[in-house]
Design an enzyme around this catalytic site. Structure first.
Site, PDB file in Angstrom:
ATOM      1  N   THR A 228       0.861  -1.175   0.000  1.00  0.00           N
ATOM      2  CA  THR A 228       0.000   0.000   0.000  1.00  0.00           C
ATOM      3  C   THR A 228       0.902   1.231   0.000  1.00  0.00           C
ATOM      4  O   THR A 228       2.113   1.116  -0.002  1.00  0.00           O
ATOM      5  CB  THR A 228      -0.875  -0.086   1.264  1.00  0.00           C
ATOM      6  OG1 THR A 228      -1.605  -1.306   1.207  1.00  0.00           O
ATOM      7  CG2 THR A 228      -1.834   1.047   1.413  1.00  0.00           C
TER       8      THR A 228
ATOM      9  N   GLU B  16      -7.974  -6.450  -4.445  1.00  0.00           N
ATOM     10  CA  GLU B  16      -8.349  -6.167  -3.057  1.00  0.00           C
ATOM     11  C   GLU B  16      -9.298  -7.190  -2.459  1.00  0.00           C
ATOM     12  O   GLU B  16      -9.328  -7.378  -1.236  1.00  0.00           O
ATOM     13  CB  GLU B  16      -8.982  -4.775  -2.979  1.00  0.00           C
ATOM     14  CG  GLU B  16      -8.781  -4.091  -1.657  1.00  0.00           C
ATOM     15  CD  GLU B  16      -7.322  -3.779  -1.403  1.00  0.00           C
ATOM     16  OE1 GLU B  16      -6.805  -4.243  -0.372  1.00  0.00           O
ATOM     17  OE2 GLU B  16      -6.704  -3.086  -2.228  1.00  0.00           O
TER      18      GLU B  16
ATOM     19  N   SER C  44      -9.932  -4.257   6.155  1.00  0.00           N
ATOM     20  CA  SER C  44      -8.616  -3.697   5.895  1.00  0.00           C
ATOM     21  C   SER C  44      -7.910  -3.419   7.215  1.00  0.00           C
ATOM     22  O   SER C  44      -8.534  -3.360   8.278  1.00  0.00           O
ATOM     23  CB  SER C  44      -8.746  -2.391   5.103  1.00  0.00           C
ATOM     24  OG  SER C  44      -7.503  -1.712   5.036  1.00  0.00           O
ATOM     25  N   SER C  45      -6.585  -3.226   7.137  1.00  0.00           N
ATOM     26  CA  SER C  45      -5.798  -2.803   8.294  1.00  0.00           C
ATOM     27  C   SER C  45      -5.281  -1.378   8.144  1.00  0.00           C
ATOM     28  O   SER C  45      -4.516  -0.913   9.003  1.00  0.00           O
ATOM     29  CB  SER C  45      -4.614  -3.754   8.493  1.00  0.00           C
ATOM     30  OG  SER C  45      -5.051  -5.043   8.840  1.00  0.00           O
TER      31      SER C  45
ATOM     32  N   GLY D 273      -0.026  -3.938   4.744  1.00  0.00           N
ATOM     33  CA  GLY D 273      -0.994  -4.979   5.070  1.00  0.00           C
ATOM     34  C   GLY D 273      -1.360  -4.939   6.538  1.00  0.00           C
ATOM     35  O   GLY D 273      -1.531  -3.874   7.137  1.00  0.00           O
TER      36      GLY D 273
END
Length: 664
Positions: A474, A513, A540-541, A562
C-alpha cells in the site's frame, strides 16, 4: 473561491476570504502524555534497512509537541520508486527532486514515499490549495510513480481534520465486491482456490473507490477543481521521470505475470525489457486518463467507455498468446461501477495520555485495533520501562487487539461490528490483565466480548482464530496546510502490482483487493465477519491516524504494510509519545509486528540485538523480515511550524517537504 496566498506562509496568515479567523492566543504545551525524552539506543535503533476550503477559518494556535533534537539533513537519494510508461527515453525531465526524510517550516507540509509526489502536493499548497487539494494531488502523482501500490484502479481511506470545525472526518473509499458475490466467491468444490491464482485474476478485483474518494474529498474540503489538482500528476505522467532501484526490483518481482498481460507489459516492460535504473519512463496512457477525469469528472470512471473498459478487463482477461497461466474471469459489471459510493462516517476515537487519537472506523480494522492497543497500554509507564519491558507490553497489546479484530471487525453495512465497545477503556481493561510481565501469551489468543466486558476476559478458546493474510504494498501520504487542516490518506491496489492486469490504453493497474476477504472461515466452525458478500467491503488494516490536543492537531501519520500497518502505527505512536523519540526517529526505529501469530515478525536490526534474546526468554518467538511498513507523518511544533517526517531507508527512503523551509 481559492484562499488568498500568504507570501510568508506563517502562523499569522490571514483567514480565507469572507471569514474572520477566530481570536485565539498561542499556547505552548508540554510533551504529549508526559513522555520521557529517551532516544534509547538511538544509533542502534535508528538504523534501518536497505484549507480547508474557503469556508474554513484559520487555526493558528501553536501546539506543544516533542521538539526534535536531531534533524536528519542532507539526505538525498536516488530517484524515487517511479511508475511506468509505454515508452522510455533518456531525455525528458531533468530528474526527480532531492529526497529528505525530514523538513520543517511554515505554510504546510507533505510527506510521502516519493519525491515527485511530495513535490506535486507542495505545488498545490503553494498556489493556495488546502490539505485536501494537496492530498489528492499527491495521491494522483503516486498513481504515476508508485503504480504497483496505488492508483485509480484501487481504493483507500481518507481521514481529515477540519480546522474550522476542529473536527475529524473520514471517507471510506474501500473497494467493493460485485453485487453478485457471495461467501463462495473464492471456493471451488467447497475448497478455497490457491491464493496466487486468486491474486492474478478477475475474481480478486473489487469496484475501485479511489476516484470517488478524490471527488468526495475535494467537494467537502477542497478549494480547487479536480482538473487543477490533477495537473502536476498529468504532467509527470506525460513527461516521465527517473527509474530507481526500488521500482526496477518491484518490476522484476512481477515480471513473469506482467508478461502474461500485453497491456501490462506495454506499460512496465518497455521494449520487452525491465526498465533500467536511471532511465526515464513515461505513461502517456495515464496522462490521457487523468485528462479525461479532469474534463468529465470522476463519473467518467464509473460510467461510459472507461467503465466498460474496466469491466471488460475483469470479465475477459486479455492473456498473452502462449501464456500457460490460468486467469479466472471476475463478475464485475457496469452496474457495480455505477452503484459505487464512498461512505462518510464518524472516525474512531480514544483518549490517550491527554490526547485524542482518531482513526478509521470499519470497514478498516485500523482505528479499532490501534485504539484498543493504546487503551491496553495506557496503564503502563512505557517511558520509564526498559527496551525489553516496553517491547513485551507493546507486542502483547498487539496480540490481544488482533485476536479481537479477527472475531468482530468486518464491513459494518453487513456485519454487526461493536465499534464503540472495541474502542472503550472498559473493554481494554478487561483484556489488559492477560499480560504477564514474566511470560508471553501463546497464540492464537481467544477473542473477548466487547459487548459485555468481564473482568480479565480470556475469551472462549474454541473461538480463537489466526490472522489472515493481507497484501503489503500500500502507500500512505500525510499533508497539512497553512490554515491548520490535516489529511492522512492511505490508498492501495493491494499487493505489489495488484491483480497484474492493466486496463488496455488507460495506463493503470486494477486491484486484487477482494483477496483481503477470508476465502473460508479462518477457523472452521468459528464465525468469520470477513467472508465475501454482495457489494461488501473486505476488511482492511489501513490506519490513517490524526492526534489532537484540545481540538488542535499534534501529529498525523500512517503506513503501508498490510496487517503490519496497525503495528507500525502503534509502535511509531508509542515511540514518539511515550519513549520520547523525535518523529523521524520513531519512524526509523526497527520494527516488530505481532498479529496473534505464533511468531513475531521482526526487522534485522531487532533480530541482531540483545533485546531479542531477552524477549525470547519470556517466550516470544521471532522470524526475520526485511522491512515492515513505510510510514509518513506531519506534526505541529510549539512555534506554529510544521514538521514533516518520512522513512530514512525503508523503500529507498521517503520524501518530507514543507512550503517555506526553515532550519532547526
Amino acid at each position: 473561491m481559492t484562499p488568498s496566498p500568504d507570501p510568508a506562509g506563517r502562523p499569522n496568515a490571514p483567514s480565507p476570504p469572507h471569514h474572520q479567523g477566530p481570536s485565539v492566543s498561542r499556547r505552548d504545551g508540554g510533551t504529549p502524555g508526559g513522555g520521557v525524552l529517551r532516544v534509547f539506543g538511538a544509533l542502534r535503533w535508528g538504523r534501518g534497512r536497505t484549507a480547508a476550503g474557503p469556508h474554513v477559518k484559520a487555526a493558528r494556535r501553536g501546539i506543544g509537541v516533542l521538539t526534535v533534537a536531531a534533524v536528519v539533513a542532507g539526505l538525498t537519494g536516488a530517484a524515487p520508486g517511479t511508475a511506468g510508461g509505454a515508452d522510455t527515453a533518456e531525455g525528458g525531465r531533468a530528474g526527480s527532486p532531492a529526497k529528505s526524510p525530514v523538513a520543517t517550516g511554515y505554510g504546510g507540509a507533505v510527506s510521502s514515499v516519493d519525491a515527485d509526489a511530495s513535490a506535486a502536493g507542495i505545488e498545490v499548497l503553494k498556489r493556495g490549495g488546502t490539505a485536501a487539494d494537496a492530498a489528492v494531488a499527491t495521491a494522483a502523482a503516486l498513481g504515476v510513480t508508485e503504480p504497483y501500490s496505488a492508483g485509480v484502479g484501487g481504493g483507500g481511506y481518507f481521514v481529515y481534520y477540519d480546522a474550522h470545525s476542529r473536527k475529524v472526518h473520514t471517507i471510506d473509499g474501500r473497494e467493493k465486491a460485485p453485487l453478485s458475490a457471495d461467501e463462495k466467491l473464492f471456493t471451488e468444490d467447497g475448497k478455497p482456490i490457491p491464493f496466487d491464482e486468486a491474486v492474478t485474476s478477475g475474481l480478486g478485483v473489487g469496484t475501485p473507490g479511489t476516484a470517488a474518494t478524490w471527488e468526495k474529498a475535494l467537494d467537502a474540503y477542497g478549494s480547487q477543481s479536480l482538473a487543477k489538482v490533477l495537473q502536476p500528476a498529468t504532467r509527470l505522467a506525460r513527461e516521465g521521470f527517473t527509474v530507481d532501484e526500488t521500482f526496477r526490483e518491484q518490476t522484476a518481482d512481477n515480471e513473469d505475470r506482467f508478461r502474461d498481460f500485453p497491456a501490462t507489459a506495454d506499460l512496465f516492460l518497455p521494449g520487452g525489457e525491465l526498465p533500467k535504473v536511471g532511465s526515464t519512463l513515461r505513461n502517456r496512457d495515464l496522462a490521457r486518463t487523468y485528462d479525461l477525469l479532469a474534463r468529465k469528472g470522476t463519473k467518467a470512471l464509473y460510467h461510459g467507455k472507461l467503465a466498460r473498459d474496466i469491466v471488460r478487463t475483469v470479465r475477459e482477461p486479455a492473456v498473452a498468446e502462449g501464456a500457460d497461466r490460468e486467469v479466472r474471469p471476475g463478475d464485475l459489471r457496469a452496474k457495480d461501477l455505477a452503484a459505487y459510493e464512498t461512505r462518510s462516517q464518524k472516525p474512531t476515537r480514544t483518549a490517550y495520555r491527554g490526547l485524542d487519537v482518531y482513526g478509521m472506523a470499519p470497514s478498516s480494522s485500523g482505528g479499532t485495533s490501534v485504539a484498543e492497543a493504546l487503551n491496553i497500554l495506557e496503564q503502563s509507564d512505557l517511558g520509564a520501562m526498559s527496551e525489553k519491558e516496553y517491547l513485551h507490553r507493546y507486542l502483547e497489546a498487539s496480540r490481544i487487539a488482533f485476536a479481537d479484530r479477527g472475531r468482530w471487525v468486518g464491513d459494518p453495512t453487513q456485519e454487526d461490528v461493536p465499534t464503540r465497545g472495541l474502542t472503550s477503556q472498559r473493554f481494554a481493561d478487561s483484556r489488559a490483565c492477560l499480560i504477564d510481565d514474566d511470560e508471553a501469551l501463546s497464540s492464537p489468543v481467544a477473542p473477548g466480548d466487547p459487548r459485555h466486558p468481564r473482568a480479565c476476559d480470556r475469551g472462549d478458546a474454541d473461538q480463537a482464530a489466526p490472522t489472515t493474510y493481507e497484501g503489503e504494498n500500500t502507500t500512505h501520504l500525510t499533508v497539512s496546510d497553512r490554515w491548520g487542516n490535516v489529511a492522512a490518506y492511505t490508498l492501495t491496489i493491494e499487493q505489489t502490482g495488484g491483480s497484474g492486469m492493466a486496463v488496455p490504453g488507460r495506463g493503470f493497474l486494477l486491484n486484487n483487493e477482494l483477496t483481503d476477504f477470508s476465502f473460508t472461515p479462518a477457523t472452521p466452525g468459528v464465525y468469520d465477519p470477513n467472508l465475501p458478500g454482495p457489494g461488501k467491503r473486505p476488511r482492511s488494516s489501513m490506519s490513517p491516524t490524526i492526534v489532537l490536543k484540545h481540538g488542535q492537531p499534534v501529529l498525523a501519520l500512517g503506513s503501508p504494510g498490510g496487517a503490519t500497518i496497525i503495528t507500525t502505527v502503534l509502535q511509531t505512536l508509542t515511540n514518539h509519545l511515550d519513549r520520547g523519540m523525535p518523529l523521524v526517529d520513531a519512524i526509523a526505529a526497527p520494527r516488530a509486528s505481532q498479529r496473534n501469530a505464533e511468531q513475531t515478525e521482526a526487522e534485522p536490526a531487532l533480530m541482531d540485538s540483545k533485546v531479542r534474546h531477552r524477549l525470547e526468554k519470556l517466550g516470544h518467538s521471532f522470524e526475520e523480515t526485511a522491512e515492515i511498513g513505510a510510514a509518513t507523518g506531519v506534526q505541529r511544533l510549539r512555534d506554529g511550524r510544521w514538521r514533516a517526517a518520512a522513512e530514512t531507508q525503508r523503500r529507498g527512503g521517503g520524501s518530507a517537504r514543507v512550503v517555506h523551509p526553515t532550519h532547526g
